[in-house]
Write a protein that holds these residues in place. Structure first.
Motif, mmCIF file in Angstrom:
data_model
loop_
_atom_site.group_PDB
_atom_site.id
_atom_site.type_symbol
_atom_site.label_atom_id
_atom_site.label_comp_id
_atom_site.label_asym_id
_atom_site.label_seq_id
_atom_site.Cartn_x
_atom_site.Cartn_y
_atom_site.Cartn_z
ATOM 1 N N ILE A 602 -18.249 -9.761 15.741
ATOM 2 C CA ILE A 602 -17.684 -8.489 15.276
ATOM 3 C C ILE A 602 -16.280 -8.713 14.725
ATOM 4 O O ILE A 602 -15.919 -8.198 13.658
ATOM 5 C CB ILE A 602 -17.666 -7.453 16.426
ATOM 6 C CG1 ILE A 602 -19.100 -7.108 16.844
ATOM 7 C CG2 ILE A 602 -16.916 -6.191 15.998
ATOM 8 C CD1 ILE A 602 -19.188 -6.230 18.070
ATOM 9 N N CYS A 606 -19.024 -10.380 10.912
ATOM 10 C CA CYS A 606 -20.410 -10.785 10.663
ATOM 11 C C CYS A 606 -21.367 -9.653 10.985
ATOM 12 O O CYS A 606 -22.441 -9.546 10.390
ATOM 13 C CB CYS A 606 -20.776 -12.002 11.508
ATOM 14 S SG CYS A 606 -20.055 -13.532 10.925
ATOM 15 N N THR A 607 -20.989 -8.848 11.964
ATOM 16 C CA THR A 607 -21.824 -7.727 12.365
ATOM 17 C C THR A 607 -20.918 -6.580 12.802
ATOM 18 O O THR A 607 -19.685 -6.671 12.698
ATOM 19 C CB THR A 607 -22.797 -8.137 13.477
ATOM 20 O OG1 THR A 607 -23.766 -7.105 13.659
ATOM 21 C CG2 THR A 607 -22.081 -8.403 14.790
ATOM 22 N N THR A 608 -21.519 -5.521 13.318
ATOM 23 C CA THR A 608 -20.758 -4.307 13.652
ATOM 24 C C THR A 608 -21.059 -3.840 15.062
ATOM 25 O O THR A 608 -22.057 -4.246 15.678
ATOM 26 C CB THR A 608 -21.112 -3.180 12.671
ATOM 27 O OG1 THR A 608 -22.516 -2.870 12.813
ATOM 28 C CG2 THR A 608 -20.827 -3.597 11.231
ATOM 29 N N TYR A 611 -24.478 -2.245 15.191
ATOM 30 C CA TYR A 611 -25.613 -3.168 15.328
ATOM 31 C C TYR A 611 -25.822 -3.538 16.800
ATOM 32 O O TYR A 611 -26.949 -3.568 17.288
ATOM 33 C CB TYR A 611 -25.364 -4.425 14.490
ATOM 34 C CG TYR A 611 -26.472 -5.461 14.574
ATOM 35 C CD1 TYR A 611 -27.635 -5.333 13.833
ATOM 36 C CD2 TYR A 611 -26.338 -6.582 15.395
ATOM 37 C CE1 TYR A 611 -28.642 -6.295 13.900
ATOM 38 C CE2 TYR A 611 -27.338 -7.544 15.481
ATOM 39 C CZ TYR A 611 -28.488 -7.385 14.724
ATOM 40 O OH TYR A 611 -29.482 -8.328 14.809
ATOM 41 N N HIS A 636 -31.466 -9.106 19.622
ATOM 42 C CA HIS A 636 -31.118 -8.765 18.241
ATOM 43 C C HIS A 636 -31.755 -7.427 17.918
ATOM 44 O O HIS A 636 -32.653 -6.952 18.624
ATOM 45 C CB HIS A 636 -31.623 -9.827 17.267
ATOM 46 C CG HIS A 636 -33.108 -10.016 17.296
ATOM 47 N ND1 HIS A 636 -33.977 -9.244 16.562
ATOM 48 C CD2 HIS A 636 -33.883 -10.877 18.004
ATOM 49 C CE1 HIS A 636 -35.212 -9.632 16.800
ATOM 50 N NE2 HIS A 636 -35.190 -10.618 17.676
ATOM 51 N N ASN A 640 -30.152 -6.004 9.115
ATOM 52 C CA ASN A 640 -29.312 -5.046 8.402
ATOM 53 C C ASN A 640 -28.609 -5.783 7.272
ATOM 54 O O ASN A 640 -27.942 -6.795 7.509
ATOM 55 C CB ASN A 640 -28.290 -4.418 9.356
ATOM 56 C CG ASN A 640 -27.552 -3.261 8.717
ATOM 57 O OD1 ASN A 640 -27.206 -3.292 7.544
ATOM 58 N ND2 ASN A 640 -27.302 -2.222 9.510
ATOM 59 N N ASN A 643 -25.086 -7.030 7.611
ATOM 60 C CA ASN A 643 -24.774 -8.156 8.491
ATOM 61 C C ASN A 643 -24.696 -9.459 7.712
ATOM 62 O O ASN A 643 -25.261 -9.587 6.625
ATOM 63 C CB ASN A 643 -25.845 -8.324 9.574
ATOM 64 C CG ASN A 643 -25.774 -7.246 10.635
ATOM 65 O OD1 ASN A 643 -24.769 -6.553 10.758
ATOM 66 N ND2 ASN A 643 -26.846 -7.103 11.394
ATOM 67 N N LYS A 644 -24.027 -10.423 8.302
ATOM 68 C CA LYS A 644 -24.078 -11.799 7.844
ATOM 69 C C LYS A 644 -24.864 -12.587 8.887
ATOM 70 O O LYS A 644 -24.662 -12.381 10.091
ATOM 71 C CB LYS A 644 -22.661 -12.373 7.707
ATOM 72 C CG LYS A 644 -22.637 -13.817 7.241
ATOM 73 C CD LYS A 644 -21.211 -14.323 7.127
ATOM 74 C CE LYS A 644 -21.190 -15.797 6.727
ATOM 75 N NZ LYS A 644 -19.800 -16.332 6.652
ATOM 76 N N SER A 674 -27.201 -11.983 14.794
ATOM 77 C CA SER A 674 -26.861 -11.011 13.758
ATOM 78 C C SER A 674 -27.753 -11.302 12.566
ATOM 79 O O SER A 674 -27.624 -12.356 11.932
ATOM 80 C CB SER A 674 -25.380 -11.142 13.374
ATOM 81 O OG SER A 674 -25.120 -10.426 12.191
ATOM 82 N N SER A 676 -29.585 -10.435 8.819
ATOM 83 C CA SER A 676 -29.402 -9.710 7.566
ATOM 84 C C SER A 676 -30.723 -9.501 6.833
ATOM 85 O O SER A 676 -30.822 -8.648 5.966
ATOM 86 C CB SER A 676 -28.429 -10.475 6.663
ATOM 87 O OG SER A 676 -28.922 -11.773 6.409
#
Length: 723
Positions: A602, A606-608, A611, A636, A640, A643-644, A674, A676
């Motif tokens: 985060i 890379c993600t939130t 997520y 997981h 999304n 995301n990376k 994460s 994508s």
């Protein structure tokens, strides 16, 4: 001019062995020195390589490596070093000293006393004695006793046929099969491009320099084709070695002085005149008629003990014993396993051919090496035990004593027969592949059956020798399986597998097939577009992301190749950098552990948080904690596009407990994914599953790590064992 130490040379050899990057830590472990020492030596080595116009590449945090061109230059430099430096003027490692002593014995110049030898090799008397013990063990492994006299040196007392076998085994052990294949193909194709010499020692390369390999190769092909003889690659290569060493020994004045009766019986029905004529042309006025006859008998015996197929009716059933043993084995397998091998015509025919050659090899005392023996014992322990019992009974009834290597090969036939019995359904095959296997027909048949059982979609449309690949048309196949290194690039994806499919092989093939699913090219394209969109969004305001994505598709859809193999997908270490690893976090429950494990990703955008919250929501909805191994979970959410692709790893100071299906499970390690898209993580996940399959203790080992650095070190040590 820079002068390097022997340790620098050893470092260079280790770097050349590995295709991918090699870290200083790995090199230190190989050489049993400190990492600091390795780093100092690498500076000197790098300067020396630059002086020789060789570039050493480096990838931060991964290690050093050579590209293809510089690897070939480095191999040639090592070869020149071996050819130009004598024992007296450079320090030798223990393994090198042992090999040099063996060479001295094989060349009959090991008459130095135990007092003279230490000075010759630059070591103490005690060290020489220890080296000599290793030499003695090597000869014992070949069935030969080493005679030692303190004042008269060491020697062996064997006939010329055994001498040649010893030289062949030594040469094969100390040459690269891939390099040797390149060396052979260079000559067979009349290629004038330079190629690295096949041997690790000047003694080995002297052997090949004394012989016209092209002529040897051509003579073999002509004789085998004329007599409709087919050999598997491994035996074919052995025959090339034998002919090469036979030529060298005859040129040095060593002839076969006696032929066992079994050799004569085996070859009495075959026409040896062509072999004798060829030998006479190669060695005019060098051998008497009796010597020519003995050489021809011996060569013919080796050929007919190695064939995997022959059409000469006089040799199709070499003895009544072979027929009786085949029937006895068939009856025993039917009685013990309930499998009638005679119903599997191709399998039973292959087994009879193998037994025929095995009986010959056993009676002539010829060597057979089964590189798969340990794997066969491990995977088919019960079948191997039963086949060993049957082999003992065959020895009592027929006087033919099969060794463990031969029993291992027979086990493969029985395992395949049992597997075919258990097959109930057959799905349509969609992927056409060719198989390149350097072993015998039984191994090819077994591997073909294994592939068909594990992957019904795959059809093996051709089974090739490595010598066929240069002229083969790969247009109508999608995939190439091989059990050996292919010395030249092929136009289709190549997957190297073990003759007995391992878990890693199965996962690698499965990953390839997933990338070949309908729509895989579109998934790859969408993944590329999402990556571009992420880059643009970091630096620009996007007013209409859908319209932008549509425009990108128009411009790049025709330029993006389909996914053709695992090499295009990121590996575990591509998505799990050290900065995403945490050691000994404290968490009261699973949810808390997941949130803390995701924090580095985060923070790195890379993600939130959303997520991670979705991961927890899915757990609450489905009571799914994403446990994939004892002590490890990998949660997981749905992919999304924001995301990376990344993964974090956190170990827990105290394990958290969860309840699943009425069972309490302790979690020691949390790996948050994460995602994508639905495809790009395939290779990394496969590697995680393989690690956990092969090393179930890994989660506990990781949990015991006291720091992030130690987590990274432990994970890399296990990773490097498999990849």
């Amino acid at each position: 001019m820079i002068t390097v130490t022997n340790r620098c040379v050893l470092l260079l050899k280790e770097i050349c062995k590995n295709i991918g990057p090699t870290s200083a830590c790995q090199l230190a472990q190989k050489l049993d020195v400190s990492e600091r020492t390795v780093r100092y030596d690498l500076v000197l080595l790098n300067d020396w390589l630059k002086e020789n116009d060789i570039k050493l590449e480096k990838i931060p945090s991964k290690g050093i490596f050579f590209d293809k061109v510089n690897r070939e230059k480095a191999d040639r430099l090592l070869q020149e070093l071996n050819d130009n430096n004598s024992v007296e003027n450079r320090f030798l490692s223990s393994d090198e000293r042992v090999c040099m002593i063996i060479i001295d014995i094989l060349e009959k110049r090991s008459d130095y006393s135990f007092d003279e030898a230490p000075e010759r090799f630059g070591v103490s008397r005690a060290t020489f004695i220890r080296d000599l013990e290793k030499v003695s063990k090597w000869f014992e492994s070949q069935g030969v006793h080493l005679m030692r006299k303190q004042r008269r040196g060491v020697r062996i007392d064997v006939d010329e046929t055994v001498y040649r076998r010893l030289i062949i085994n030594f040469v094969r052990e100390n040459s690269s099969q891939t390099t040797f294949m390149k060396y052979i193909m260079k000559h067979s194709l009349n290629d004038d491009n330079p190629v690295t010499k096949p041997g690790a020692y000047a003694y080995i390369n002297r052997i090949f320099c004394m012989v016209n390999i092209n002529q040897v190769f051509r003579e073999i092909e002509r004789y085998l084709k004329k007599n409709d003889i087919v050999m598997n690659d491994d035996e074919y290569i052995w025959l090339i070695f034998y002919l090469t060493i036979m030529v060298v020994r005859i040129k040095d004045g060593y002839m076969i002085d006696g032929i066992p009766d079994e050799y004569r019986k085996l070859t009495e029905d075959c026409d040896r005149s062509e072999i004798k004529r060829g030998l006479k042309n190669c060695f005019p006025d060098m051998m008497t008629d009796e010597e020519l006859e003995r050489e021809a008998i011996c060569l013919a015996a080796y050929i007919y003990s190695s064939v995997k197929n022959r059409k000469d009716p006089s040799l199709s059933d070499n003895s009544e014993t072979a027929r009786q043993i085949s029937l006895f084995l068939q009856e025993e397998i039917n009685r013990r396993f309930g499998v009638d091998l005679s119903r599997e015509k191709e399998l039973f025919s292959a087994l009879k051919i193998h037994l025929q050659a095995a009986i010959i090899r056993t009676r002539l005392g010829m060597p057979v090496h089964n590189e798969m023996l340990d794997e066969i014992r491990k995977k088919f322990l019960d079948i191997f035990s039963v086949c060993s019992e049957i082999a003992e009974e065959i020895g009592k009834r027929f006087g033919v004593l099969f060794n463990e290597e031969e029993v291992g090969f027979i086990t493969l036939y029985i395992a395949l027969g049992l597997r075919r019995k258990e097959e109930n359904t057959e799905e349509p095959e969609k992927v056409q592949a060719v198989l390149i296997c350097g072993y015998g027909v039984g191994t090819v048949t077994f591997l073909t059956g294994s592939l068909k059982q594990q992957f019904p979609r795959i059809t093996i449309v051709d089974k090739l020798s490595v010598f066929d690949v240069c002229l083969y048309d790969f247009t109508n196949v999608s995939l190439v399986f091989t059990t050996i290194d292919i010395p030249i690039p092929l136009p289709k994806p190549v997957i190297k597998v073990s003759p007995i499919l391992t878990k890693m092989d199965i996962r690698r093939i499965d990953s390839f097939l997933r990338t070949r699913e309908p729509g895989a090219d579109m998934i790859a394209q969408e993944f590329k577009i999402s990556e571009i969109m992420n880059v643009i969004s970091k630096y620009c305001d996007i007013h209409d992301s859908n319209e932008l994505a549509g425009e990108l598709r128009k411009h790049i859809s025709s330029q993006i190749p389909g996914v053709t193999g695992l090499t295009e997908l990121p590996a575990l270490y591509d998505i799990l950098p050290k900065k995403y690893m945490l050691a000994g976090i404290e968490a009261d429950n699973w949810e808390s552990a997941v949130r803390k494990a995701a924090e580095p990703m985060i923070a790195d955008r890379c993600t939130t948080e959303e997520y991670v919250q979705e991961i927890i929501r899915l757990k609450e909805q489905y009571n799914q904690y994403a446990v994939i191994s004892n002590g490890l979970c990998m949660p997981h959410a749905e992919p999304n596009i924001k995301n990376k692709l990344a993964c974090s790893l956190a170990t827990l100071k105290k394990p958290v407990e969860i309840e699943q299906d009425g069972e309490i499970i302790k979690i020691y390690v949390v790996m948050v994914l994460s995602l994508s898209d639905t495809m790009s993580q395939a290779k990394a996940l496969d590697e995680v599953f393989i690690l956990l399959d092969e090393f179930p203790e890994l989660p506990i080992k990781l949990q015991e790590a006291a720091s992030t650095a130690e987590i990274s070190r432990i994970l890399k040590s296990y990773y490097n064992k498999l990849f």
